[in-house]
Design a protein around this motif. Sequence first.
Motif, PDB file in Angstrom:
ATOM      1  N   GLU A 299       0.712  -1.174   0.065  1.00  0.00           N
ATOM      2  CA  GLU A 299       0.134  -0.011  -0.093  1.00  0.00           C
ATOM      3  C   GLU A 299       0.773   1.100  -0.056  1.00  0.00           C
ATOM      4  O   GLU A 299       1.973   1.390   0.483  1.00  0.00           O
ATOM      5  CB  GLU A 299      -0.555  -0.054   1.207  1.00  0.00           C
ATOM      6  CG  GLU A 299      -1.895   1.187   1.358  1.00  0.00           C
ATOM      7  CD  GLU A 299      -2.730   1.021   2.613  1.00  0.00           C
ATOM      8  OE1 GLU A 299      -3.539   0.078   2.609  1.00  0.00           O
ATOM      9  OE2 GLU A 299      -2.423   1.837   3.581  1.00  0.00           O
ATOM     10  N   ASN A 300       0.563   2.239  -0.869  1.00  0.00           N
ATOM     11  CA  ASN A 300       1.326   3.353  -0.976  1.00  0.00           C
ATOM     12  C   ASN A 300       0.423   4.826  -1.016  1.00  0.00           C
ATOM     13  O   ASN A 300      -0.913   4.458  -1.661  1.00  0.00           O
ATOM     14  CB  ASN A 300       2.458   3.249  -1.983  1.00  0.00           C
ATOM     15  CG  ASN A 300       1.558   3.392  -3.506  1.00  0.00           C
ATOM     16  OD1 ASN A 300       1.618   2.277  -3.988  1.00  0.00           O
ATOM     17  ND2 ASN A 300       1.311   4.581  -3.904  1.00  0.00           N
ATOM     18  N   THR A 301       1.151   5.849  -0.733  1.00  0.00           N
ATOM     19  CA  THR A 301       0.463   6.898  -0.448  1.00  0.00           C
ATOM     20  C   THR A 301       0.128   7.276  -2.207  1.00  0.00           C
ATOM     21  O   THR A 301       1.288   7.050  -3.165  1.00  0.00           O
ATOM     22  CB  THR A 301       1.319   8.177   0.019  1.00  0.00           C
ATOM     23  OG1 THR A 301       1.598   7.948   1.478  1.00  0.00           O
ATOM     24  CG2 THR A 301       0.406   9.439  -0.210  1.00  0.00           C
ATOM     25  N   LEU A 302      -1.013   7.796  -2.629  1.00  0.00           N
ATOM     26  CA  LEU A 302      -1.237   8.177  -3.619  1.00  0.00           C
ATOM     27  C   LEU A 302      -1.071   9.832  -4.168  1.00  0.00           C
ATOM     28  O   LEU A 302      -2.138  10.446  -3.730  1.00  0.00           O
ATOM     29  CB  LEU A 302      -2.573   7.624  -4.296  1.00  0.00           C
ATOM     30  CG  LEU A 302      -2.946   7.848  -5.535  1.00  0.00           C
ATOM     31  CD1 LEU A 302      -2.343   6.959  -6.621  1.00  0.00           C
ATOM     32  CD2 LEU A 302      -4.515   7.211  -5.859  1.00  0.00           C
ATOM     33  N   ARG A 303      -0.196  10.090  -4.750  1.00  0.00           N
ATOM     34  CA  ARG A 303      -0.153  11.514  -5.439  1.00  0.00           C
ATOM     35  C   ARG A 303       0.504  11.281  -6.857  1.00  0.00           C
ATOM     36  O   ARG A 303       1.724  11.445  -6.977  1.00  0.00           O
ATOM     37  CB  ARG A 303       0.814  12.215  -4.374  1.00  0.00           C
ATOM     38  CG  ARG A 303       0.329  12.670  -3.248  1.00  0.00           C
ATOM     39  CD  ARG A 303       1.059  13.898  -2.550  1.00  0.00           C
ATOM     40  NE  ARG A 303       2.476  13.550  -2.056  1.00  0.00           N
ATOM     41  CZ  ARG A 303       2.514  12.914  -0.874  1.00  0.00           C
ATOM     42  NH1 ARG A 303       1.466  12.756  -0.106  1.00  0.00           N
ATOM     43  NH2 ARG A 303       3.743  12.431  -0.549  1.00  0.00           N
ATOM     44  N   LYS A 304      -0.138  11.007  -7.680  1.00  0.00           N
ATOM     45  CA  LYS A 304      -0.007  10.844  -9.116  1.00  0.00           C
ATOM     46  C   LYS A 304       0.937  11.873  -9.714  1.00  0.00           C
ATOM     47  O   LYS A 304       0.765  13.035  -9.724  1.00  0.00           O
ATOM     48  CB  LYS A 304      -1.322  10.514 -10.058  1.00  0.00           C
ATOM     49  CG  LYS A 304      -1.892   9.519  -9.684  1.00  0.00           C
ATOM     50  CD  LYS A 304      -2.959   8.925 -10.632  1.00  0.00           C
ATOM     51  CE  LYS A 304      -3.780   7.792 -10.330  1.00  0.00           C
ATOM     52  NZ  LYS A 304      -4.928   7.422 -11.369  1.00  0.00           N
ATOM     53  N   ARG A 305       2.099  11.227 -10.359  1.00  0.00           N
ATOM     54  CA  ARG A 305       3.128  12.032 -11.031  1.00  0.00           C
ATOM     55  C   ARG A 305       2.550  12.459 -12.359  1.00  0.00           C
ATOM     56  O   ARG A 305       1.858  11.473 -12.981  1.00  0.00           O
ATOM     57  CB  ARG A 305       4.350  11.307 -10.903  1.00  0.00           C
ATOM     58  CG  ARG A 305       5.348  12.050 -11.758  1.00  0.00           C
ATOM     59  CD  ARG A 305       6.779  11.025 -11.800  1.00  0.00           C
ATOM     60  NE  ARG A 305       7.141  10.480 -10.790  1.00  0.00           N
ATOM     61  CZ  ARG A 305       8.237  10.881  -9.768  1.00  0.00           C
ATOM     62  NH1 ARG A 305       8.614  12.339 -10.122  1.00  0.00           N
ATOM     63  NH2 ARG A 305       8.406  10.380  -8.691  1.00  0.00           N
ATOM     64  N   GLU A 306       2.892  13.249 -12.930  1.00  0.00           N
ATOM     65  CA  GLU A 306       2.474  13.830 -14.468  1.00  0.00           C
ATOM     66  C   GLU A 306       3.555  13.037 -15.160  1.00  0.00           C
ATOM     67  O   GLU A 306       4.833  13.330 -15.488  1.00  0.00           O
ATOM     68  CB  GLU A 306       2.287  15.024 -14.782  1.00  0.00           C
ATOM     69  CG  GLU A 306       1.414  16.042 -13.864  1.00  0.00           C
ATOM     70  CD  GLU A 306       0.104  15.663 -14.328  1.00  0.00           C
ATOM     71  OE1 GLU A 306      -0.101  15.085 -15.630  1.00  0.00           O
ATOM     72  OE2 GLU A 306      -0.985  15.576 -13.831  1.00  0.00           O
ATOM     73  N   LEU A 307       3.203  12.149 -16.060  1.00  0.00           N
ATOM     74  CA  LEU A 307       3.981  11.288 -16.852  1.00  0.00           C
ATOM     75  C   LEU A 307       3.565  11.406 -18.191  1.00  0.00           C
ATOM     76  O   LEU A 307       2.628  11.770 -18.831  1.00  0.00           O
ATOM     77  CB  LEU A 307       3.902   9.688 -16.732  1.00  0.00           C
ATOM     78  CG  LEU A 307       4.054   9.193 -15.153  1.00  0.00           C
ATOM     79  CD1 LEU A 307       3.628   7.779 -15.103  1.00  0.00           C
ATOM     80  CD2 LEU A 307       5.545   9.413 -14.865  1.00  0.00           C
ATOM     81  N   SER A 335      -7.867   1.515  -5.306  1.00  0.00           N
ATOM     82  CA  SER A 335      -7.218   2.918  -5.115  1.00  0.00           C
ATOM     83  C   SER A 335      -8.408   3.859  -4.759  1.00  0.00           C
ATOM     84  O   SER A 335      -9.480   3.547  -4.982  1.00  0.00           O
ATOM     85  CB  SER A 335      -6.602   3.409  -6.305  1.00  0.00           C
ATOM     86  OG  SER A 335      -7.392   3.354  -7.320  1.00  0.00           O
ATOM     87  N   ASP A 336      -8.167   4.856  -3.844  1.00  0.00           N
ATOM     88  CA  ASP A 336      -8.969   5.938  -3.508  1.00  0.00           C
ATOM     89  C   ASP A 336      -8.411   7.359  -3.703  1.00  0.00           C
ATOM     90  O   ASP A 336      -7.437   7.308  -4.241  1.00  0.00           O
ATOM     91  CB  ASP A 336      -9.656   5.608  -2.097  1.00  0.00           C
ATOM     92  CG  ASP A 336      -8.732   5.498  -1.016  1.00  0.00           C
ATOM     93  OD1 ASP A 336      -7.411   6.288  -1.362  1.00  0.00           O
ATOM     94  OD2 ASP A 336      -9.003   4.705  -0.200  1.00  0.00           O
ATOM     95  N   ASP A 337      -8.595   8.254  -3.086  1.00  0.00           N
ATOM     96  CA  ASP A 337      -8.262   9.501  -3.391  1.00  0.00           C
ATOM     97  C   ASP A 337      -6.547   9.395  -2.809  1.00  0.00           C
ATOM     98  O   ASP A 337      -5.959  10.346  -3.123  1.00  0.00           O
ATOM     99  CB  ASP A 337      -8.851  10.704  -2.659  1.00  0.00           C
ATOM    100  CG  ASP A 337     -10.506  10.784  -3.438  1.00  0.00           C
ATOM    101  OD1 ASP A 337     -10.543  10.288  -4.581  1.00  0.00           O
ATOM    102  OD2 ASP A 337     -11.452  11.150  -2.836  1.00  0.00           O
TER     103      ASP A 337
END
Length: 361
Positions: A299-307, A335-337
């Motif tokens: 499980e990881n923190t979700l802060r999507k990178r702009e790829l 996944s959630d927010d």
Amino acid sequence: MLRIFKNKSIRKFGFRFLVVLVIFFGVKLTINHGEEEALFNPASLFYFSSALFLTLFTWEINDFLIKRQLKTRTGLDFQNSLKILAMTMVFLIPVSAFVYYLGIYELDHICQINAADKGLQFRVDWIRALLLGLTIIVFNSFYFATKQKKDLELKMDQLQKEIMTSKYKSLKSQISPHFLFNSLNTLTSLMYEDRDIASDFVTRLASSYRYILDNKEADVVSLEKELGFLDSFIFMMNVRHTDSIRIETKIGVGASDYSIPTLSLQMLVENAMKHNYFSNEKPMHIKVYTVGKIALVVENTLRKRELKEESTQLGIKNIQKRYSFYTNQQVTVESDDSCFRVTMPLLDRSVLESPVLTVSG
């Protein structure tokens, strides 16, 4: 018209109707109601309709039980086939008795089964129905067992090809120039800043590559070995990304008693780092923990990178395909927010000695 006959349900019904016709004429040969009996008199129609109903009833019940069993981990083996046979007969015995009781006793004025001894006629018809039903069940079980074997062989062939591709991609992604370049860059900086940490870094880097090379042919390793490798990998990531990544492991099972696909943990950790933004001010938290004795969660923190390019999720697909080689249990992705979570089944350590478990169609 051709489309109708291409429909699977229509074809199945047509085949079973043909079987009923064969059964019906077989039954006719064993019934003696008089030399002048017409082919389609009330008694004949009763026996035809009862044969049709009981055949379809038995077949559908047996189909349902077999298909339900095929969805389980053990699939359709001899012991399960016997259980299904017994369960189908439990349904057939009272239903067939009720049908012939109605025809011979309650609806005799309609069916016109002119039997001198109704009790004997009932027993003969009932036993005949049970024998025919038993034949259908055995035939159906043999058909599904043969089909399961063929499907398994086909799936095994496909999975063998996929597993070789997965191994190659996995190994290639781990021993990549980019990974080595970053590690050596970090090592160069450490040589001037902290030689003790640099020495540890070299040891961990060598240990990681030794693990990869030693297990490049093994698609599954013990959870204990994978966690040992992950420990080295975490150390190197913490050195490279000081205070920006926090990785926590909480394993509540005996790690030596379970197995997972090789490099799956490292692949998921790398995926988290590749697809998410993190910094000293906003560190990324990665948790690796077990759920009872059933599953392992990353499980990881979700802060999507702009790829620049959209993610193909090859890493997760790789893991899912490799798991399908050993179990019917699914690798789930949620996944959630704020959180991204991958749940992987814990495999019994027996897969290390027995490379293939049950695969159902």
